[in-house]
Scaffold this motif. Sequence first.
Motif, PDB file in Angstrom:
ATOM      1  N   PHE A 241     -33.005   5.300 -21.033  1.00 26.65           N
ATOM      2  CA  PHE A 241     -32.616   4.279 -20.058  1.00 26.65           C
ATOM      3  C   PHE A 241     -33.555   4.334 -18.848  1.00 26.65           C
ATOM      4  CE2 PHE A 241     -28.862   5.147 -22.559  1.00 26.65           C
ATOM      5  CZ  PHE A 241     -28.313   3.892 -22.771  1.00 26.65           C
ATOM      6  N   ASP A 242     -33.631   3.228 -18.107  1.00 28.17           N
ATOM      7  CA  ASP A 242     -34.533   3.167 -16.962  1.00 28.17           C
ATOM      8  C   ASP A 242     -34.160   4.167 -15.875  1.00 28.17           C
ATOM      9  OD1 ASP A 242     -36.025   1.241 -18.195  1.00 28.17           O
ATOM     10  OD2 ASP A 242     -35.237  -0.446 -17.026  1.00 28.17           O
ATOM     11  N   LYS A 243     -32.864   4.395 -15.692  1.00 29.00           N
ATOM     12  CA  LYS A 243     -32.402   5.376 -14.707  1.00 29.00           C
ATOM     13  C   LYS A 243     -31.786   6.565 -15.433  1.00 29.00           C
ATOM     14  CE  LYS A 243     -29.521   6.057 -10.607  1.00 29.00           C
ATOM     15  NZ  LYS A 243     -30.604   6.789  -9.922  1.00 29.00           N
ATOM     16  N   ALA A 244     -32.383   7.715 -15.261  1.00 31.09           N
ATOM     17  CA  ALA A 244     -31.899   8.917 -15.961  1.00 31.09           C
ATOM     18  C   ALA A 244     -30.760   9.567 -15.206  1.00 31.09           C
ATOM     19  CB  ALA A 244     -33.046   9.902 -16.131  1.00 31.09           C
ATOM     20  N   THR A 245     -29.706   9.904 -15.934  1.00 30.08           N
ATOM     21  CA  THR A 245     -28.572  10.654 -15.386  1.00 30.08           C
ATOM     22  C   THR A 245     -28.229  11.781 -16.353  1.00 30.08           C
ATOM     23  OG1 THR A 245     -26.826   9.403 -16.517  1.00 30.08           O
ATOM     24  CG2 THR A 245     -27.682   8.481 -14.436  1.00 30.08           C
ATOM     25  N   PRO A 246     -27.452  12.767 -15.903  1.00 33.64           N
ATOM     26  CA  PRO A 246     -27.068  13.844 -16.829  1.00 33.64           C
ATOM     27  C   PRO A 246     -26.305  13.357 -18.055  1.00 33.64           C
ATOM     28  CG  PRO A 246     -26.698  14.524 -14.565  1.00 33.64           C
ATOM     29  CD  PRO A 246     -27.050  13.063 -14.513  1.00 33.64           C
ATOM     30  N   LEU A 247     -25.674  12.183 -17.968  1.00 34.26           N
ATOM     31  CA  LEU A 247     -24.873  11.681 -19.080  1.00 34.26           C
ATOM     32  C   LEU A 247     -25.690  10.898 -20.112  1.00 34.26           C
ATOM     33  CD1 LEU A 247     -21.606  10.515 -17.248  1.00 34.26           C
ATOM     34  CD2 LEU A 247     -21.993  12.632 -18.533  1.00 34.26           C
ATOM     35  N   ASN A 248     -26.873  10.423 -19.722  1.00 33.89           N
ATOM     36  CA  ASN A 248     -27.658   9.634 -20.683  1.00 33.89           C
ATOM     37  C   ASN A 248     -29.017  10.271 -20.991  1.00 33.89           C
ATOM     38  OD1 ASN A 248     -29.421   9.019 -18.590  1.00 33.89           O
ATOM     39  ND2 ASN A 248     -28.670   6.932 -18.296  1.00 33.89           N
ATOM     40  N   SER A 249     -29.160  11.535 -20.646  1.00 33.68           N
ATOM     41  CA  SER A 249     -30.433  12.236 -20.852  1.00 33.68           C
ATOM     42  C   SER A 249     -30.224  13.413 -21.805  1.00 33.68           C
ATOM     43  CB  SER A 249     -30.983  12.734 -19.515  1.00 33.68           C
ATOM     44  OG  SER A 249     -31.113  11.668 -18.600  1.00 33.68           O
ATOM     45  N   TRP A 250     -31.273  13.760 -22.551  1.00 32.79           N
ATOM     46  CA  TRP A 250     -31.131  14.736 -23.617  1.00 32.79           C
ATOM     47  C   TRP A 250     -32.292  15.719 -23.630  1.00 32.79           C
ATOM     48  CZ3 TRP A 250     -26.453  13.953 -25.752  1.00 32.79           C
ATOM     49  CH2 TRP A 250     -25.895  12.683 -25.598  1.00 32.79           C
ATOM     50  N   LYS A 251     -31.985  16.938 -24.007  1.00 34.49           N
ATOM     51  CA  LYS A 251     -33.001  17.977 -24.175  1.00 34.49           C
ATOM     52  C   LYS A 251     -33.398  18.064 -25.654  1.00 34.49           C
ATOM     53  CE  LYS A 251     -31.064  20.817 -20.402  1.00 34.49           C
ATOM     54  NZ  LYS A 251     -32.174  20.742 -19.427  1.00 34.49           N
ATOM     55  N   PRO A 252     -34.536  18.683 -25.967  1.00 36.15           N
ATOM     56  CA  PRO A 252     -35.004  18.711 -27.362  1.00 36.15           C
ATOM     57  C   PRO A 252     -34.313  19.741 -28.252  1.00 36.15           C
ATOM     58  CG  PRO A 252     -36.599  19.809 -25.958  1.00 36.15           C
ATOM     59  CD  PRO A 252     -35.574  19.212 -25.040  1.00 36.15           C
ATOM     60  N   TYR A 253     -32.972  19.695 -28.265  1.00 33.54           N
ATOM     61  CA  TYR A 253     -32.231  20.497 -29.235  1.00 33.54           C
ATOM     62  C   TYR A 253     -32.388  19.886 -30.624  1.00 33.54           C
ATOM     63  CZ  TYR A 253     -29.765  22.853 -25.382  1.00 33.54           C
ATOM     64  OH  TYR A 253     -29.456  23.581 -24.272  1.00 33.54           O
ATOM     65  N   GLN A 254     -32.203  20.694 -31.641  1.00 36.53           N
ATOM     66  CA  GLN A 254     -32.351  20.205 -33.013  1.00 36.53           C
ATOM     67  C   GLN A 254     -31.432  19.021 -33.307  1.00 36.53           C
ATOM     68  OE1 GLN A 254     -31.579  24.137 -34.499  1.00 36.53           O
ATOM     69  NE2 GLN A 254     -33.569  24.267 -35.525  1.00 36.53           N
ATOM     70  N   ALA A 255     -30.203  19.072 -32.823  1.00 41.64           N
ATOM     71  CA  ALA A 255     -29.255  17.989 -33.096  1.00 41.64           C
ATOM     72  C   ALA A 255     -29.733  16.669 -32.525  1.00 41.64           C
ATOM     73  CB  ALA A 255     -27.886  18.344 -32.509  1.00 41.64           C
ATOM     74  N   TRP A 256     -30.350  16.713 -31.342  1.00 41.94           N
ATOM     75  CA  TRP A 256     -30.788  15.468 -30.697  1.00 41.94           C
ATOM     76  C   TRP A 256     -32.121  14.988 -31.280  1.00 41.94           C
ATOM     77  CZ3 TRP A 256     -26.261  15.422 -29.940  1.00 41.94           C
ATOM     78  CH2 TRP A 256     -25.538  16.208 -29.049  1.00 41.94           C
ATOM     79  N   LEU A 257     -32.878  15.891 -31.891  1.00 42.71           N
ATOM     80  CA  LEU A 257     -34.048  15.451 -32.657  1.00 42.71           C
ATOM     81  C   LEU A 257     -33.596  14.718 -33.912  1.00 42.71           C
ATOM     82  CD1 LEU A 257     -36.373  18.631 -32.604  1.00 42.71           C
ATOM     83  CD2 LEU A 257     -36.261  16.775 -30.936  1.00 42.71           C
ATOM     84  N   LEU A 258     -32.536  15.223 -34.528  1.00 40.51           N
ATOM     85  CA  LEU A 258     -32.045  14.672 -35.790  1.00 40.51           C
ATOM     86  C   LEU A 258     -31.415  13.301 -35.614  1.00 40.51           C
ATOM     87  CD1 LEU A 258     -31.493  15.138 -38.819  1.00 40.51           C
ATOM     88  CD2 LEU A 258     -29.329  16.214 -38.168  1.00 40.51           C
TER      89      LEU A 258
END
Length: 319
Positions: A241-258
């Motif tokens: 999203f254009d504005k990053a927040t803790p609720l819409n941002s993700w780290k490169p964990y395996q689950a979020w890569l998948l």
Amino acid sequence: MYKNLFYSLVGFTLLFGLLSCESKSKSGRTDTYSSGAISFASDESFSPIIDEQIQVFEATYPKAHLTPIYTNETEAVNLLLSDSIYLAVTSRNFTKKEFDNLKARNFLPQAIPLAYDGLALICNNQNTDSCISVKDVKRILSGEVKNWDDITPGSKRGEIWVCFDNKQSSTVHYCVDSILGGKPINSPNIFAAKTSKEVIDYVEKTPNAIGIIGSNWLNDKRDTTNTTWKKNITVMSISKFDKATPLNSWKPYQAWLLDGKYPFVRTIYALLNDPLDALPWGFAHFMEQPKGQLIIFKSGLLPVRGDIVIRDVSVNGGK
């Protein structure tokens, strides 16, 4: 009659042996699928996982000895194209030009996908602005913005300094090709170190810095669940999203890569050009088989051939 047949067989055997010796002397190689000694190239950003693969492979096949050449991705592919090596581990497939060049010289090039790696952004532990959007990453890399205040209004961190692992590394190529759409990185505040470790060291000491490295450098090896990052730096969360927040941002964990939530994902390939189908093939196929894929999984990357299922778990508090 039998005597003539005997001499014919002996003559054929000697001729076959001489031809084999001649072929062997021309190539200079004596390695087989699981024995011998070879060198191969890999982008330096994959060295932690490649070192583990080598350790297990050599323990499995004691007669095999593998020497990695850790370099940038461009040099790794150039070594492969010049027949100096027969295996390169990169974050890209052959280009059509490279593939056609090898085919024209009667080689059989093959690209084997091994894993999915998250391209990670890291910042100093003092930096509380650890959520960032894809849009703002583009703005930083293109040179449109150079200060933290342009990303987070009111920030007192001053200029943004971005550090890559190497000028010709796979991380730089990914940023140019996949994030900037082929446009060059254009900012005086962006520079390259020599290794991924140097990027981590720089970010650890520099409060206003961002480092860009492969996610396989980040895992705390003491945590077998692959959910703990190194403590000396902060892994940034990325938002589509254009504005990053803790609720819409993700780290490169395996689950979020998948599941596609993490936006910066690249494929790691074993590029092969081995006319003998010998040790380079043996090691490449080991990495794509169950034991090699398990090593990839434990490193925090996403194995290409892993049978992974993500389930939502509801935890109810006790009364």
